[in-house]
Scaffold this active site. Structure first.
Site, short mmCIF file in Angstrom:
data_model
loop_
_atom_site.label_atom_id
_atom_site.label_comp_id
_atom_site.label_asym_id
_atom_site.label_seq_id
_atom_site.Cartn_x
_atom_site.Cartn_y
_atom_site.Cartn_z
N ASP A 131 0.86 -1.18 0.00
CA ASP A 131 0.00 0.00 0.00
C ASP A 131 0.90 1.24 0.00
O ASP A 131 1.88 1.29 0.74
CB ASP A 131 -0.90 -0.01 1.24
CG ASP A 131 -2.03 1.00 1.15
OD1 ASP A 131 -1.74 2.21 1.01
OD2 ASP A 131 -3.19 0.58 1.24
N ASN A 141 -13.18 -2.94 2.51
CA ASN A 141 -14.13 -1.83 2.62
C ASN A 141 -15.11 -1.90 1.45
O ASN A 141 -14.71 -2.18 0.33
CB ASN A 141 -13.39 -0.49 2.60
CG ASN A 141 -12.46 -0.34 3.78
OD1 ASN A 141 -12.80 -0.67 4.91
ND2 ASN A 141 -11.26 0.14 3.52
N GLY A 195 -14.94 3.73 3.56
CA GLY A 195 -13.56 4.12 3.30
C GLY A 195 -12.99 3.59 2.00
O GLY A 195 -11.80 3.76 1.74
N GLN A 196 -13.81 2.95 1.19
CA GLN A 196 -13.31 2.47 -0.10
C GLN A 196 -13.02 3.67 -0.99
O GLN A 196 -13.89 4.50 -1.23
CB GLN A 196 -14.33 1.54 -0.78
CG GLN A 196 -13.81 0.92 -2.06
CD GLN A 196 -14.80 -0.05 -2.71
OE1 GLN A 196 -15.97 -0.14 -2.31
NE2 GLN A 196 -14.34 -0.77 -3.71
N SER A 197 -11.78 3.78 -1.46
CA SER A 197 -11.40 4.92 -2.30
C SER A 197 -11.04 4.50 -3.72
O SER A 197 -11.04 5.33 -4.61
CB SER A 197 -10.24 5.70 -1.66
OG SER A 197 -9.12 4.86 -1.49
N HIS A 257 -10.61 -4.95 -3.10
CA HIS A 257 -9.27 -5.19 -2.57
C HIS A 257 -9.34 -5.53 -1.09
O HIS A 257 -10.21 -5.06 -0.38
CB HIS A 257 -8.33 -4.01 -2.82
CG HIS A 257 -8.81 -2.69 -2.34
ND1 HIS A 257 -9.81 -1.98 -2.96
CD2 HIS A 257 -8.42 -1.93 -1.28
CE1 HIS A 257 -10.01 -0.83 -2.33
NE2 HIS A 257 -9.18 -0.78 -1.29
#
Length: 116
Positions: A29, A86, A92-94, A99
C-alpha cells in the site's frame, strides 16, 4: 486511464508487487496504516463485495487464500494480522476495484477507529 488497480494488473502502473498468481496480484500500500500493509486484488475487475455475483465466488476465495499467503510471505503469521475489505465510500473504499488490506506488524485495536 481507467481503474488504477486494473492498470497495476496490466503492469501499466508501477507497484511494489509482493505476490502474484493467475487470479490475484498483491502489492504494498502506498499509504500504509500499519508497518506491514499490502493490498490483494483480483485480476478480474469487481467493484466491491456488494457487486460480486455467484460467478465470482471462486475469485473471492482466491483473494482470501492469497491474503493468507501474503501474510505468511511478509512474516505476519506468528503475531497475527488483520484483513479488511471496505465496501463503498462510507466504509472508506477509495478505489472501486475490490481489494483486501493485509495489515500487521503492530498491535491492532478494536474498534479500528475511535468514534467521533
Amino acid at each position: 486511464m481507467g481503474c488504477l488497480f486494473c492498470n497495476i494488473v496490466a503492469k501499466s502502473t508501477p507497484a511494489q508487487i509482493v505476490f502474484e498468481n493467475d487470479h490475484v496480484v498483491a502489492f504494498r500500500d502506498i499509504r500504509p496504516a500499519a508497518p506491514t500493509h499490502a493490498l490483494v486484488i483480483p485480476k478480474k475487475h469487481i467493484v466491491g463485495v456488494h457487486e460480486a455475483t455467484g460467478e465470482d465466488a471462486a475469485t473471492l476465495g482466491q483473494v482470501m487464500l492469497a491474503a493468507r499467503d501474503v501474510a505468511e510471505k511478509l512474516g505476519l503469521e506468528s503475531g497475527g494480522y488483520r484483513l479488511v475489505i471496505n465496501q463503498g465510500p462510507d466504509a472508506g473504499q477509495s478505489v472501486f476495484h475490490l481489494h483486501c488490506h493485509v495489515m500487521g506488524g503492530r498491535q491492532m485495536g478494536w474498534p479500528p477507529f475511535p468514534p467521533g
